[in-house]
Design a protein around this motif. Structure first.
Motif, short mmCIF file in Angstrom:
data_model
loop_
_atom_site.label_atom_id
_atom_site.label_comp_id
_atom_site.label_asym_id
_atom_site.label_seq_id
_atom_site.Cartn_x
_atom_site.Cartn_y
_atom_site.Cartn_z
N ASP A 294 0.83 -1.21 0.00
CA ASP A 294 0.00 0.00 0.00
C ASP A 294 0.86 1.26 0.00
O ASP A 294 0.52 2.26 -0.64
CB ASP A 294 -0.92 0.00 1.22
CG ASP A 294 -2.08 -0.98 1.07
OD1 ASP A 294 -2.35 -1.42 -0.06
OD2 ASP A 294 -2.71 -1.31 2.10
N ALA A 297 2.04 1.59 -3.55
CA ALA A 297 0.93 1.97 -4.43
C ALA A 297 0.58 3.45 -4.28
O ALA A 297 0.31 4.14 -5.26
CB ALA A 297 -0.29 1.10 -4.13
N ARG A 298 0.59 3.94 -3.02
CA ARG A 298 0.29 5.36 -2.81
C ARG A 298 1.34 6.25 -3.48
O ARG A 298 1.02 7.28 -4.08
CB ARG A 298 0.23 5.67 -1.30
CG ARG A 298 -1.05 5.20 -0.64
CD ARG A 298 -1.21 5.82 0.75
NE ARG A 298 -0.14 5.40 1.66
CZ ARG A 298 -0.21 4.32 2.44
NH1 ARG A 298 -1.30 3.54 2.41
NH2 ARG A 298 0.76 4.02 3.26
N ARG A 301 0.63 6.23 -7.25
CA ARG A 301 -0.57 7.04 -7.58
C ARG A 301 -0.28 8.52 -7.42
O ARG A 301 -0.77 9.34 -8.21
CB ARG A 301 -1.75 6.62 -6.70
CG ARG A 301 -2.27 5.23 -6.98
CD ARG A 301 -3.57 4.98 -6.25
NE ARG A 301 -3.80 3.55 -6.09
CZ ARG A 301 -3.73 2.89 -4.95
NH1 ARG A 301 -3.45 3.54 -3.82
NH2 ARG A 301 -3.97 1.60 -4.91
N GLU A 306 -2.36 6.76 -11.11
CA GLU A 306 -3.03 5.47 -11.28
C GLU A 306 -2.06 4.34 -10.98
O GLU A 306 -0.86 4.55 -10.82
CB GLU A 306 -3.57 5.35 -12.70
CG GLU A 306 -2.53 5.58 -13.79
CD GLU A 306 -3.15 5.56 -15.18
OE1 GLU A 306 -3.76 4.53 -15.54
OE2 GLU A 306 -3.04 6.56 -15.90
N ASP A 307 -2.60 3.13 -10.91
CA ASP A 307 -1.79 1.94 -10.64
C ASP A 307 -1.08 1.49 -11.93
O ASP A 307 -1.55 1.77 -13.04
CB ASP A 307 -2.67 0.80 -10.12
CG ASP A 307 -3.28 1.11 -8.77
OD1 ASP A 307 -2.62 1.80 -7.97
OD2 ASP A 307 -4.42 0.67 -8.51
N VAL A 326 0.72 -4.43 -6.13
CA VAL A 326 0.51 -3.08 -6.66
C VAL A 326 0.04 -3.05 -8.10
O VAL A 326 -0.53 -2.04 -8.53
CB VAL A 326 1.79 -2.21 -6.53
CG1 VAL A 326 2.22 -2.12 -5.09
CG2 VAL A 326 2.92 -2.73 -7.40
N ARG A 328 -2.20 -3.21 -11.27
CA ARG A 328 -3.64 -2.94 -11.31
C ARG A 328 -4.46 -4.19 -11.61
O ARG A 328 -3.91 -5.21 -12.08
CB ARG A 328 -3.95 -1.86 -12.35
CG ARG A 328 -3.78 -2.30 -13.80
CD ARG A 328 -4.25 -1.22 -14.75
NE ARG A 328 -3.55 0.03 -14.53
CZ ARG A 328 -3.99 1.20 -15.00
NH1 ARG A 328 -5.09 1.27 -15.72
NH2 ARG A 328 -3.29 2.31 -14.78
N LYS A 356 -5.19 -10.70 -12.18
CA LYS A 356 -3.83 -10.31 -12.57
C LYS A 356 -3.11 -11.50 -13.21
O LYS A 356 -3.53 -12.65 -13.06
CB LYS A 356 -3.07 -9.81 -11.34
CG LYS A 356 -3.78 -8.66 -10.63
CD LYS A 356 -3.01 -8.17 -9.41
CE LYS A 356 -3.78 -7.06 -8.71
NZ LYS A 356 -3.00 -6.44 -7.61
#
Length: 454
Positions: A294, A297-298, A301, A306-307, A326, A328, A356
């Motif tokens: 996370d 990922a933050r 973004r 975006e991912d 991470v 998408r 995925k």
């Protein structure tokens, strides 16, 4: 120096090369089987203890083989694996290969000449070789395939008997001479030096297959691509390929110094993993993977909104769970190598419920190698050599890679007496520009000791 090497350095033509005598032995970086037990008993083997530079006997050529006078080579991570006898001692590869009999028996020796990259000059060809002749300037693919195997004709990397030269075979490229199959050779890019040409094919073609080939992730215009280890050999070429394909590379590095080098390579979205708290830890539970994932990922973004569509992961155990986390929904993790370990921990629920994909990749077939080499010939891909060592200093060069204290590729001069040699198209080089040809190279790296580290 032997008469054949002298003729090569003097720019001799095919007739003069044919008259020069092939030496009975040659200088090579090699491992010794007698060192294997000590290395396996060590909790942290040091490649410098096991990489030897000395003379070894010259092998006889098989009909489909070529003898190349090696002007330059480079260090790949498989040389680190070889020189630590891990995860599999390479002498076991040589024993299995030798057990096939015939010409393969030559490879099962108490020493192993390593190295899976080379740029040099053809000096002898076997009786069955049609497309190459003495005097040709070439680069060598790392892949040896069995063309009698049906699967090889669909995709050479699907063949069960394909092997990585200089890792799973003997007579590799970190030497004054190397023995390769004719099907490994490609033309050397004329505007590049020997050391620039020798640092490309294994890593760049591996990245090409992973990202561009129809057998990989197939990057397209606008794709966000997360690239682990973006200043390493594979990663630095991945950044260039994603940019050329119209994607958005997001490079992950371990320090601000590497971040600055990566920006200089043209990667404008850079994440320093130390700054977001995902340093050297290997997350081994779904909860910890999600927590660190996370954070990553933050950061992605925040940088691009975006991912990622694709994650490029050759690091392996230390990063793979984060990669699956991470990418998408419906995205692709493409993986090879696993330099930190093969035992990957990831949440399969995240993989399956969010549709995925994981794509495994290994080296590249000859057509992919050719397409990748063409990009270098056109000046569309740039070498990423950051330091160059003499062959006598190969153990120190390999230690840099073992400790991840390098960027890009670490080159090794073999027969070439100095850097900057081998250019036969200076006009193209001038049109491209020196600063674009090798963006990670520092002028001080012509010294025997590396200066780009950390």
């Amino acid at each position: 120096m032997d008469s054949l090497a002298s003729a090569v350095l003097a720019g001799a033509g095919p007739e003069e090369l044919a008259r020069a005598e092939v030496p009975t032995d040659y200088l090579a970086a090699h491992l010794r089987a007698e060192d294997m037990s000590g290395a396996l008993a060590s909790p942290s083997p040091d490649v410098r203890e096991y990489l030897h530079v000395g003379r070894v006997p010259m092998p006889v050529l098989a009909p489909d083989e070529v003898l190349v006078a090696v002007m330059a080579s480079s260090i790949n991570y498989n040389t680190v694996w070889s020189a630590t006898f891990s995860p599999v001692p390479t002498f076991k590869f040589l024993q299995r290969f030798g057990a096939l009999g015939g010409w393969a028996k030559r490879h099962d020796l108490p020493y192993h000449v390593v190295g899976s990259d080379a740029a040099g000059v053809v000096v002898r060809v076997g009786d069955g070789v049609r497309r190459w002749r003495a005097g040709d300037r070439v680069v060598a693919s790392c892949v040896q395939v069995d063309d009698h195997e049906p699967a090889s004709h669909a995709d050479a990397m699907l063949g069960g008997d394909q092997r990585i030269w200089g890792y799973e075979t003997n007579f590799g490229g970190l030497a004054h001479y190397t023995v390769v199959r004719a099907s490994q050779l490609l033309p050397k890019p004329a505007h590049l030096t020997w050391e620039e040409s020798a640092g490309n094919l294994l890593t760049a073609a591996t990245s090409y297959r992973m990202l561009i080939s129809e057998r990989g992730a197939r990057v397209k215009l606008g794709d966000v691509v997360l690239i682990w280890g973006a200043t390493g050999g594979l990663g630095a070429f991945a950044v260039q390929l994603v940019k050329r394909a119209g994607g958005i590379p997001v490079g992950v590095v371990s320090s601000e110094a590497k971040a600055e080098l990566l920006r200089g390579l043209g990667c404008h979205v850079v994440i320093n993993r130390a700054e977001i708290g995902i340093g050297g830890e290997v997350p081994r539970t779904p909860q910890r993977t999600a927590e660190l994932g996370d954070r990553l990922a933050r950061a992605i973004r925040q940088a691009v909104g975006e991912d990622p569509h694709i994650v490029f992961d050759f690091v392996g155990e230390a990063t793979f769970g984060l990669s699956v986390h991470v990418v998408r929904r419906g995205g692709t993790v493409v993986t090879c190598g696993s330099s930190t370990g093969y035992r990957h921990h990831y949440d399969n629920g995240v993989l399956t419920t969010r549709l995925k994909r994981i794509v495994g990749s290994h080296a590249a077939n000859l057509q992919e190698q050719w397409e990748c080499n063409r990009l270098f010939q056109l000046g569309l891909l740039s070498p990423v050599v950051s330091a160059v060592h003499p062959l006598e200093n190969v153990a120190e060069a390999a230690r840099l890679v073992q400790k991840n204290q390098h960027v890009g590729k670490v080159g090794v001069l073999c027969l070439a007496p100095r850097t900057g040699m081998g250019v036969t198209d200076p006009a193209l080089r001038a049109r491209i520009g020196e600063d674009r040809i090798n963006p990670l190279r520092n002028s001080e790296t012509d010294t025997p000791e590396p200066v780009l580290a950390g």
